[in-house]
Design an enzyme around this catalytic site. Sequence first.
Site, PDB file in Angstrom:
ATOM      1  N   ASP A   1       0.848  -1.192   0.000  1.00  0.00           N
ATOM      2  CA  ASP A   1       0.000   0.000   0.000  1.00  0.00           C
ATOM      3  C   ASP A   1       0.887   1.247   0.000  1.00  0.00           C
ATOM      4  O   ASP A   1       1.792   1.373   0.821  1.00  0.00           O
ATOM      5  CB  ASP A   1      -0.894  -0.021   1.252  1.00  0.00           C
ATOM      6  CG  ASP A   1      -1.965   1.053   1.216  1.00  0.00           C
ATOM      7  OD1 ASP A   1      -3.156   0.693   1.210  1.00  0.00           O
ATOM      8  OD2 ASP A   1      -1.619   2.254   1.199  1.00  0.00           O
TER       9      ASP A   1
ATOM     10  N   ASP B   1      -4.052   2.442  -5.010  1.00  0.00           N
ATOM     11  CA  ASP B   1      -2.720   2.461  -4.380  1.00  0.00           C
ATOM     12  C   ASP B   1      -2.410   1.190  -3.610  1.00  0.00           C
ATOM     13  O   ASP B   1      -1.561   1.179  -2.743  1.00  0.00           O
ATOM     14  CB  ASP B   1      -2.573   3.703  -3.491  1.00  0.00           C
ATOM     15  CG  ASP B   1      -3.060   3.460  -2.079  1.00  0.00           C
ATOM     16  OD1 ASP B   1      -4.047   2.723  -1.914  1.00  0.00           O
ATOM     17  OD2 ASP B   1      -2.445   4.005  -1.154  1.00  0.00           O
ATOM     18  N   GLU B   2      -3.107   0.103  -3.934  1.00  0.00           N
ATOM     19  CA  GLU B   2      -2.821  -1.124  -3.186  1.00  0.00           C
ATOM     20  C   GLU B   2      -2.973  -2.372  -4.034  1.00  0.00           C
ATOM     21  O   GLU B   2      -3.806  -2.419  -4.943  1.00  0.00           O
ATOM     22  CB  GLU B   2      -3.719  -1.220  -1.950  1.00  0.00           C
ATOM     23  CG  GLU B   2      -5.179  -1.123  -2.291  1.00  0.00           C
ATOM     24  CD  GLU B   2      -6.085  -1.322  -1.086  1.00  0.00           C
ATOM     25  OE1 GLU B   2      -5.858  -2.272  -0.314  1.00  0.00           O
ATOM     26  OE2 GLU B   2      -7.019  -0.536  -0.929  1.00  0.00           O
TER      27      GLU B   2
END
Length: 357
Positions: free
Chosen positions: A8, A114-115
């Site tokens: 992340d 974002d992960e």
Amino acid sequence: MAIITHIDLDAFFASVEERDTPALKGSPIVVGADPKGGEGRGVVSTANYVARAYGIHSGMPISRAWKLSEEAKRGGKPRVIFVTPQFSKYEKASRHVLEIIGQYAGKIEVAGIDEAYADLSSLGSYKKAEAVSRKIQKEVSTKEKLTVSIGIGPNKMIAKIASGFKKPRGLTVVLPENVQDFLAPLSVRELPGVGPKTGEVLLQKNIKTVSDLWKIERKDLVRRLGKWGNGLYEKARGVGEEVLSGPEEAKSIGAQETFDKDISSMRTIFAETKRIAKDVFDRFQKEGFASFRTVVLTIRFADFETKTRSQTSRVALQTHRDLETAVLHLLMAFLDSRENPYKKAVRLIGVRVEKFI
Ligand code: TTP
Ligand code: MG
């Protein structure tokens, strides 16, 4: 034995802005809606860690962030710098980071902008998975000038909790034999799906940590929480998915907008929904996907009541027309007098597509 990592990015949007505008470095930064001198109506997308120390966080009304900034200023601290999001930049950074991860992992599942999860089982040991994770962190830092936090564990749930355990730049390894010890002291809110509502139900029984939750029998949880009690019982004991799902099922693209003024005219509500749907469709197409199956519509009314409806089609949907039809269909339900008996005005509309091919 499964070895799953969850990666992340730290303060993602804000970190990209800080990276691209060196003058921002070290300042409190909020990426989100225009604060309009405290009158702005949107929300905070994210805040960097300096701004988080002011009490600002994702999802907070931008007007509140503005107030906190003014307060900090009065206390002799620097004012927050408010930045408008530039999604194309984040999408590009996200792609680059995924490419880096892809070099090290057999299979990855994109879980958000974002992960991502990566399956490192084939490495055969947690030691090796840890070494690879450090390489990923290093490469993201040198090539993309961004930092990530990584969690490693025997399933997706543990990996995800572990990546958030130490942020920013954290690396947390939870060996299978340590899962119970790792979970025991954590707040029940760390378990996926435990939001404010379930959290409140549990708090009333004085259950705060995961180890508190262990004392409740499965059937009691089911009685209190329905079917979801079963899942929660398992989660509290560290049970989670060990297999990643294909990337085509995991991604979603969406957009939402808080209006400058609440809107109540049917015509405007329809027009705005169509406009947002068009925006989502354009991005969907630009990212090179062929079709989607799920359409999600979110409406926030003037009193902040928020409703979400979704529809999953058995056949692949492909065109702008397909999306518009589905979205307007969902919208009709909201405007139905049973859903909105008091004809409340609309504050926010969001559209999302999922289940890509
Ligand atoms: P997160 O990973 O939840 O947050 P983050 O990366 O900013 O911070 P952290 O270091 O705690 O991971 O979300 C990723 C991005 O998604 C975030 O930078 C901005 C966006 N986002 C929103 O736009 N609205 C939201 O409510 C949240 C939670 C995130
Ligand atoms: Mg993040």
